[in-house]
Design a protein around this motif. Structure first.
Motif, PDB file in Angstrom:
ATOM      1  N   VAL A 112       0.738  -1.148  -0.082  1.00 45.14           N
ATOM      2  CA  VAL A 112      -0.023  -0.053  -0.287  1.00 45.14           C
ATOM      3  C   VAL A 112       0.728   1.250   0.032  1.00 45.14           C
ATOM      4  O   VAL A 112       0.518   1.922  -0.910  1.00 45.14           O
ATOM      5  CB  VAL A 112      -0.984  -0.117   1.314  1.00 45.14           C
ATOM      6  N   GLU A 113       1.892   1.092   1.044  1.00 46.39           N
ATOM      7  CA  GLU A 113       2.641   2.341   0.937  1.00 46.39           C
ATOM      8  C   GLU A 113       3.443   2.715  -0.453  1.00 46.39           C
ATOM      9  O   GLU A 113       3.676   3.940  -0.728  1.00 46.39           O
ATOM     10  CB  GLU A 113       3.548   2.410   2.296  1.00 46.39           C
ATOM     11  N   SER A 114       4.188   1.488  -0.524  1.00 42.90           N
ATOM     12  CA  SER A 114       4.948   1.716  -1.946  1.00 42.90           C
ATOM     13  C   SER A 114       4.371   2.040  -2.912  1.00 42.90           C
ATOM     14  O   SER A 114       4.735   2.908  -3.957  1.00 42.90           O
ATOM     15  CB  SER A 114       5.904   0.409  -2.288  1.00 42.90           C
ATOM     16  N   GLU A 115       3.061   1.710  -3.360  1.00 33.64           N
ATOM     17  CA  GLU A 115       2.379   2.195  -4.511  1.00 33.64           C
ATOM     18  C   GLU A 115       1.899   3.736  -4.336  1.00 33.64           C
ATOM     19  O   GLU A 115       2.021   4.214  -5.542  1.00 33.64           O
ATOM     20  CB  GLU A 115       0.695   1.120  -4.311  1.00 33.64           C
ATOM     21  N   ARG A 116       1.689   4.076  -3.228  1.00 33.17           N
ATOM     22  CA  ARG A 116       1.254   5.479  -2.957  1.00 33.17           C
ATOM     23  C   ARG A 116       2.716   6.094  -3.107  1.00 33.17           C
ATOM     24  O   ARG A 116       2.680   7.253  -3.967  1.00 33.17           O
ATOM     25  CB  ARG A 116       0.962   5.730  -1.614  1.00 33.17           C
ATOM     26  N   MET A 117       4.024   5.878  -2.712  1.00 30.63           N
ATOM     27  CA  MET A 117       5.121   6.590  -2.901  1.00 30.63           C
ATOM     28  C   MET A 117       5.546   6.596  -4.446  1.00 30.63           C
ATOM     29  O   MET A 117       5.966   7.640  -4.843  1.00 30.63           O
ATOM     30  CB  MET A 117       6.172   5.963  -2.084  1.00 30.63           C
ATOM     31  N   PHE A 118       5.257   5.449  -4.975  1.00 32.31           N
ATOM     32  CA  PHE A 118       5.932   5.337  -6.325  1.00 32.31           C
ATOM     33  C   PHE A 118       5.076   6.084  -7.435  1.00 32.31           C
ATOM     34  O   PHE A 118       5.476   6.550  -8.336  1.00 32.31           O
ATOM     35  CB  PHE A 118       6.075   3.731  -6.991  1.00 32.31           C
ATOM     36  N   SER A 119       3.680   6.113  -7.112  1.00 32.61           N
ATOM     37  CA  SER A 119       2.648   7.178  -7.835  1.00 32.61           C
ATOM     38  C   SER A 119       3.179   8.466  -7.573  1.00 32.61           C
ATOM     39  O   SER A 119       3.232   9.311  -8.712  1.00 32.61           O
ATOM     40  CB  SER A 119       1.260   6.882  -7.184  1.00 32.61           C
ATOM     41  N   PHE A 120       3.539   8.931  -6.250  1.00 34.54           N
ATOM     42  CA  PHE A 120       4.086  10.237  -6.134  1.00 34.54           C
ATOM     43  C   PHE A 120       5.320  10.559  -6.836  1.00 34.54           C
ATOM     44  O   PHE A 120       5.554  11.602  -7.564  1.00 34.54           O
ATOM     45  CB  PHE A 120       4.154  10.450  -4.562  1.00 34.54           C
ATOM     46  N   LEU A 121       6.287   9.734  -6.822  1.00 37.10           N
ATOM     47  CA  LEU A 121       7.806   9.599  -7.436  1.00 37.10           C
ATOM     48  C   LEU A 121       7.388   9.689  -8.983  1.00 37.10           C
ATOM     49  O   LEU A 121       7.986  10.402  -9.839  1.00 37.10           O
ATOM     50  CB  LEU A 121       8.315   8.384  -6.930  1.00 37.10           C
ATOM     51  N   SER A 122       6.321   8.908  -9.540  1.00 31.70           N
ATOM     52  CA  SER A 122       6.240   9.082 -10.929  1.00 31.70           C
ATOM     53  C   SER A 122       6.016  10.347 -11.332  1.00 31.70           C
ATOM     54  O   SER A 122       6.427  10.707 -12.528  1.00 31.70           O
ATOM     55  CB  SER A 122       5.319   7.751 -11.389  1.00 31.70           C
ATOM     56  N   ASP A 123       4.827  10.844 -10.600  1.00 32.53           N
ATOM     57  CA  ASP A 123       4.342  12.106 -10.987  1.00 32.53           C
ATOM     58  C   ASP A 123       5.344  13.068 -10.965  1.00 32.53           C
ATOM     59  O   ASP A 123       5.666  13.999 -11.780  1.00 32.53           O
ATOM     60  CB  ASP A 123       3.256  12.680 -10.157  1.00 32.53           C
ATOM     61  N   SER A 127       7.064  15.428 -14.167  1.00 29.75           N
ATOM     62  CA  SER A 127       7.153  16.796 -14.249  1.00 29.75           C
ATOM     63  C   SER A 127       8.514  17.158 -14.207  1.00 29.75           C
ATOM     64  O   SER A 127       8.521  18.221 -15.075  1.00 29.75           O
ATOM     65  CB  SER A 127       6.488  17.418 -13.004  1.00 29.75           C
ATOM     66  N   LEU A 128       9.440  16.724 -13.740  1.00 30.85           N
ATOM     67  CA  LEU A 128      10.875  17.163 -14.007  1.00 30.85           C
ATOM     68  C   LEU A 128      11.397  16.921 -15.303  1.00 30.85           C
ATOM     69  O   LEU A 128      11.973  17.550 -15.837  1.00 30.85           O
ATOM     70  CB  LEU A 128      11.644  16.280 -12.981  1.00 30.85           C
ATOM     71  N   GLN A 129      10.930  15.662 -16.023  1.00 31.29           N
ATOM     72  CA  GLN A 129      11.136  15.281 -17.249  1.00 31.29           C
ATOM     73  C   GLN A 129      10.804  16.312 -18.168  1.00 31.29           C
ATOM     74  O   GLN A 129      11.544  16.674 -19.272  1.00 31.29           O
ATOM     75  CB  GLN A 129      11.054  14.072 -17.408  1.00 31.29           C
ATOM     76  N   LYS A 130       9.318  16.617 -17.930  1.00 34.83           N
ATOM     77  CA  LYS A 130       8.805  17.366 -18.945  1.00 34.83           C
ATOM     78  C   LYS A 130       9.496  18.863 -19.041  1.00 34.83           C
ATOM     79  O   LYS A 130       9.739  19.549 -20.042  1.00 34.83           O
ATOM     80  CB  LYS A 130       7.447  17.419 -18.463  1.00 34.83           C
ATOM     81  N   THR A 131       9.903  19.361 -17.856  1.00 40.27           N
ATOM     82  CA  THR A 131      10.374  20.579 -17.771  1.00 40.27           C
ATOM     83  C   THR A 131      11.755  20.542 -18.554  1.00 40.27           C
ATOM     84  O   THR A 131      12.298  21.674 -18.929  1.00 40.27           O
ATOM     85  CB  THR A 131      10.444  21.147 -16.346  1.00 40.27           C
ATOM     86  N   ILE A 132      12.565  19.665 -18.068  1.00 43.36           N
ATOM     87  CA  ILE A 132      14.037  19.430 -18.655  1.00 43.36           C
ATOM     88  C   ILE A 132      13.968  19.269 -19.940  1.00 43.36           C
ATOM     89  O   ILE A 132      14.760  20.265 -20.722  1.00 43.36           O
ATOM     90  CB  ILE A 132      14.754  18.209 -17.894  1.00 43.36           C
ATOM     91  N   THR A 189       8.535  12.960   0.352  1.00 45.88           N
ATOM     92  CA  THR A 189       7.661  14.425   0.504  1.00 45.88           C
ATOM     93  C   THR A 189       8.636  15.076  -0.464  1.00 45.88           C
ATOM     94  O   THR A 189       9.615  15.245  -0.900  1.00 45.88           O
ATOM     95  CB  THR A 189       7.350  14.839   1.722  1.00 45.88           C
ATOM     96  N   THR A 190       7.914  16.546  -0.720  1.00 49.72           N
ATOM     97  CA  THR A 190       8.523  17.563  -1.502  1.00 49.72           C
ATOM     98  C   THR A 190       8.489  18.887  -0.550  1.00 49.72           C
ATOM     99  O   THR A 190       8.359  20.074  -0.990  1.00 49.72           O
ATOM    100  CB  THR A 190       8.110  17.928  -2.638  1.00 49.72           C
ATOM    101  N   ASP A 191       8.681  18.558   1.014  1.00 51.40           N
ATOM    102  CA  ASP A 191       8.678  19.782   1.773  1.00 51.40           C
ATOM    103  C   ASP A 191       9.990  20.512   1.472  1.00 51.40           C
ATOM    104  O   ASP A 191      11.126  19.903   1.257  1.00 51.40           O
ATOM    105  CB  ASP A 191       8.608  19.167   3.127  1.00 51.40           C
ATOM    106  N   PRO A 192       9.693  21.951   1.480  1.00 54.26           N
ATOM    107  CA  PRO A 192      10.878  22.982   1.165  1.00 54.26           C
ATOM    108  C   PRO A 192      11.680  22.978   2.311  1.00 54.26           C
ATOM    109  O   PRO A 192      11.527  22.819   3.398  1.00 54.26           O
ATOM    110  CB  PRO A 192      10.076  24.017   0.859  1.00 54.26           C
ATOM    111  N   ASN A 193      12.929  23.122   1.938  1.00 53.46           N
ATOM    112  CA  ASN A 193      14.053  23.075   2.716  1.00 53.46           C
ATOM    113  C   ASN A 193      14.087  24.695   3.145  1.00 53.46           C
ATOM    114  O   ASN A 193      14.560  25.522   2.442  1.00 53.46           O
ATOM    115  CB  ASN A 193      15.418  22.912   1.926  1.00 53.46           C
TER     116      ASN A 193
END
Length: 241
Positions: A112-123, A127-132, A189-193
Motif C-alpha cells: 500500500v505504502e510503496s504504491e502510494r510513494m511510487f505514484s508520487f515519485l512517478s508524477d 514533471s521534472l522530465q517534462k520541464t527538462i 515528500t517535497t517539503d521545502p528546505n
C-alpha cells in the motif's frame, strides 16, 4: 514404650508385625519383599524363606521402594520425551504460522505504502522530465511555437521543493506476553528546505525570465528574422522586439 517387650513405636526402623502384633518385624523377607518377624519365618507363611535384618534390611526396604516407583519414573520420562517431540514439530509450526501472518501483514502494508510513494515519485519525475525537455528544446534554439511553454509556478515549485526521503526503522519488542510490532515508516515528500527555498526561488525567477512561459497576461513573444517578414503585421514590444 510398647508394653509388648518394651519396643518403642516411635523408633525409625521399628515396625510391628502385621501377623504377630506382639512381635517386632525386624526381618525383611527377600522372597516376598515384606517386613516380617521371627515367628513369621519360623511358624508362619514365610517359613523357610530367605531373610535379612539390620542394615541389610534397611537397604532392602529402600531398594524395594525405589523399584516400585521406577515404572512411574520411566513412564514420566517417556511422556516428557514425547512432549519434546511435539514441541519441536507442532510448536515450531505454530510459531512459523504466526511469523508468516506477520510477514503477510507487513508486506501488505508495504504494498500500500510503496504504491502510494511510487505514484508520487512517478508524477514528480514526469514533471521534472517534462520541464527538462522543454529547457533543452529552448537551448537548442527552437522557437516558442515549436517548443512547449513553461508554467512558472510549476518550475519554481520543482526547484524550491526538492524531493525528501524519510525512513524510520521498525521495532519488535515483547511487552509481558504481547508481541509489539511497529512497521518501518518510509515517506517521500517535497517539503521545502527553509534554508535554501528563497535562494533557489530567486535563481528560478532569473531562469524563467529567459525562457518562454505560459502567461496569458502578456502576448506571446516570437523571435523572427525581419528579412523574412513580408506583409505581416508585427507588434513591437517595449524592449524593441
Amino acid at each position: 514404650l510398647d508394653k509388648r517387650k518394651g519396643v518403642k513405636k516411635a523408633a525409625t526402623d521399628v515396625e510391628i508385625c502385621d501377623d504377630h502384633p506382639e512381635e517386632v518385624a525386624e526381618y525383611w523377607c527377600e522372597e516376598d519383599c515384606k517386613v516380617v518377624c521371627k515367628d513369621c519365618l519360623i511358624f508362619g507363611e514365610h517359613r523357610g524363606h530367605r531373610a535379612v535384618k539390620g542394615e541389610k534390611r534397611r537397604l532392602a526396604i529402600m531398594v524395594d521402594k525405589v523399584a516400585k516407583i521406577l515404572p512411574s519414573l520411566e513412564r514420566e520420562l517417556s511422556r516428557a520425551q514425547e512432549i519434546g517431540k511435539i514441541v519441536d514439530v507442532e510448536g515450531k509450526e505454530m510459531f512459523e504460522k504466526v511469523k508468516e501472518e506477520i510477514i503477510k501483514l507487513l508486506y501488505a502494508k508495504y504494498e500500500v505504502e510503496s504504491e502510494r510513494m511510487f505514484s508520487f515519485l512517478s508524477d514528480h519525475c514526469s514533471s521534472l522530465q517534462k520541464t527538462i525537455t522543454t529547457i533543452h528544446s529552448f537551448q537548442a534554439g527552437l522557437s516558442s511555437s515549436q517548443s512547449p511553454l513553461l508554467d512558472p509556478e510549476e518550475v519554481a515549485m520543482l526547484i524550491s521543493h526538492p524531493m525528501q526521503l524519510h525512513m524510520i526503522p521498525g521495532t519488535v519488542a515483547w511487552h509481558d506476553t504481547l508481541l509489539s510490532i511497529t512497521p518501518p515508516v518510509i515517506k517521500v515528500t517535497t517539503d521545502p528546505n527553509p534554508c535554501s527555498s528563497s535562494l533557489t526561488t530567486h535563481k528560478a525567477s532569473h531562469l524563467l525570465d529567459r525562457l518562454p512561459v505560459d502567461d496569458k497576461r502578456h502576448d506571446k513573444i516570437i523571435s523572427m528574422d525581419i528579412m523574412t517578414v513580408d506583409g505581416d503585421i508585427v507588434k513591437v514590444m517595449e524592449n524593441g522586439t
